[in-house]
Design an enzyme around this catalytic site. Sequence first.
Site, PDB file in Angstrom:
ATOM      1  N   HIS A 146       0.844  -1.203   0.000  1.00  0.00           N
ATOM      2  CA  HIS A 146       0.000   0.000   0.000  1.00  0.00           C
ATOM      3  C   HIS A 146       0.877   1.250   0.000  1.00  0.00           C
ATOM      4  O   HIS A 146       0.655   2.176  -0.803  1.00  0.00           O
ATOM      5  CB  HIS A 146      -0.909  -0.010   1.229  1.00  0.00           C
ATOM      6  CG  HIS A 146      -1.662   1.268   1.441  1.00  0.00           C
ATOM      7  ND1 HIS A 146      -2.974   1.444   1.034  1.00  0.00           N
ATOM      8  CD2 HIS A 146      -1.291   2.447   2.018  1.00  0.00           C
ATOM      9  CE1 HIS A 146      -3.367   2.669   1.345  1.00  0.00           C
ATOM     10  NE2 HIS A 146      -2.360   3.296   1.946  1.00  0.00           N
ATOM     11  N   GLU A 147       1.854   1.285   0.886  1.00  0.00           N
ATOM     12  CA  GLU A 147       2.737   2.454   0.956  1.00  0.00           C
ATOM     13  C   GLU A 147       3.595   2.582  -0.301  1.00  0.00           C
ATOM     14  O   GLU A 147       3.874   3.694  -0.765  1.00  0.00           O
ATOM     15  CB  GLU A 147       3.627   2.370   2.201  1.00  0.00           C
ATOM     16  CG  GLU A 147       2.874   2.345   3.516  1.00  0.00           C
ATOM     17  CD  GLU A 147       1.927   3.515   3.671  1.00  0.00           C
ATOM     18  OE1 GLU A 147       2.214   4.592   3.109  1.00  0.00           O
ATOM     19  OE2 GLU A 147       0.886   3.359   4.344  1.00  0.00           O
ATOM     20  N   HIS A 150       1.731   4.469  -2.927  1.00  0.00           N
ATOM     21  CA  HIS A 150       1.810   5.923  -2.772  1.00  0.00           C
ATOM     22  C   HIS A 150       3.113   6.455  -3.356  1.00  0.00           C
ATOM     23  O   HIS A 150       3.140   7.540  -3.949  1.00  0.00           O
ATOM     24  CB  HIS A 150       1.722   6.304  -1.293  1.00  0.00           C
ATOM     25  CG  HIS A 150       0.339   6.259  -0.732  1.00  0.00           C
ATOM     26  ND1 HIS A 150      -0.734   6.894  -1.328  1.00  0.00           N
ATOM     27  CD2 HIS A 150      -0.165   5.651   0.388  1.00  0.00           C
ATOM     28  CE1 HIS A 150      -1.825   6.697  -0.600  1.00  0.00           C
ATOM     29  NE2 HIS A 150      -1.507   5.948   0.437  1.00  0.00           N
ATOM     30  N   GLU A 227      -6.593   6.607  -1.160  1.00  0.00           N
ATOM     31  CA  GLU A 227      -6.413   5.445  -0.289  1.00  0.00           C
ATOM     32  C   GLU A 227      -6.994   4.197  -0.935  1.00  0.00           C
ATOM     33  O   GLU A 227      -6.384   3.126  -0.891  1.00  0.00           O
ATOM     34  CB  GLU A 227      -7.072   5.709   1.071  1.00  0.00           C
ATOM     35  CG  GLU A 227      -6.379   6.773   1.898  1.00  0.00           C
ATOM     36  CD  GLU A 227      -4.920   6.431   2.164  1.00  0.00           C
ATOM     37  OE1 GLU A 227      -4.614   5.275   2.533  1.00  0.00           O
ATOM     38  OE2 GLU A 227      -4.074   7.327   1.988  1.00  0.00           O
TER      39      GLU A 227
END
Length: 299
Positions: A146-147, A150, A227
């Site tokens: 997930h990070e 980003h 998100e």
Amino acid sequence: MTKRTLYELQAENVRKTYLFIVLFSLILFAVGYFFVWYFNWGITGIIFLAIFIVLYNWIAYEQSDKIALTSVGAVPADPEKFYVLHNIVEEVALAAGVPKPKVYVMNEPQPNAFATGKDPKHASICVTTGLLQMMNREELQGVIAHEMSHIRNRDILLMTVVAIVAGLIILLRDVFLRSMWWGIGGERRRDKNDNLGIILLLIGLILSIIAPIVVLIIRSAISRQREYLADATGAYIVRDPYGLASALEKIGNYTRPMRTASSATAHMFISNPFGKVEYLFATHPPIEERIKRLKSLTI
């Protein structure tokens, strides 16, 4: 909805970052000019104000990641002590097609994580000790993915700059309130006009009311859809939506707020660091909805 390529998303984030810098510079100049006028600093004050704005913008662009990491007490993750974490970060970075980011750990029982940096080549990922203790390998991999999303999508620069901007807005509010409370510049005020004290009082009160709202408006650009996108992209990177879904479920069940939680940096984390407490500046979509969407993915 029109579909956009990864490059278009990256370009949009870069444009928004520059837009924030320009708009905030104008706001900062307006506030600073009031100080210059109030204390009668003249052209010298304007020159110093311009230098400060340029310097602050440079810091926001070049050093904001270091400020964000320092503000939460993050330290570099020792490769030997945290070899599993380093191994997962390296694997996910390879799968995402980005350089391995620097790895940091913060001593915090709440399970959480965030990414920061100005671009994929200068990125960092920070996780809490609580996350490492609570997650199994698949769940930790999902959080890191997930990070990493980003980072790949270039969300990190926008999120980090917004954090620094939000922090200064709150600081400016406090400066005005303290000036109002302690009567800074009292002699100057009496020499000019007692009405200036009333002006300072009004500005302080107005800032105390609108500063959090300005923060909310700025951070609203960090759309909840980012998100959702990072969740989905992360799941595709590791070819597994269930690891992140399980991690989010554990994160959602932890109700204690983060000890170093700040409204200025809250949007950077994978989950609301204030725990279950509802607060005005929430920027994350409901964890239940995120889990539902992840489990509905077909990979």
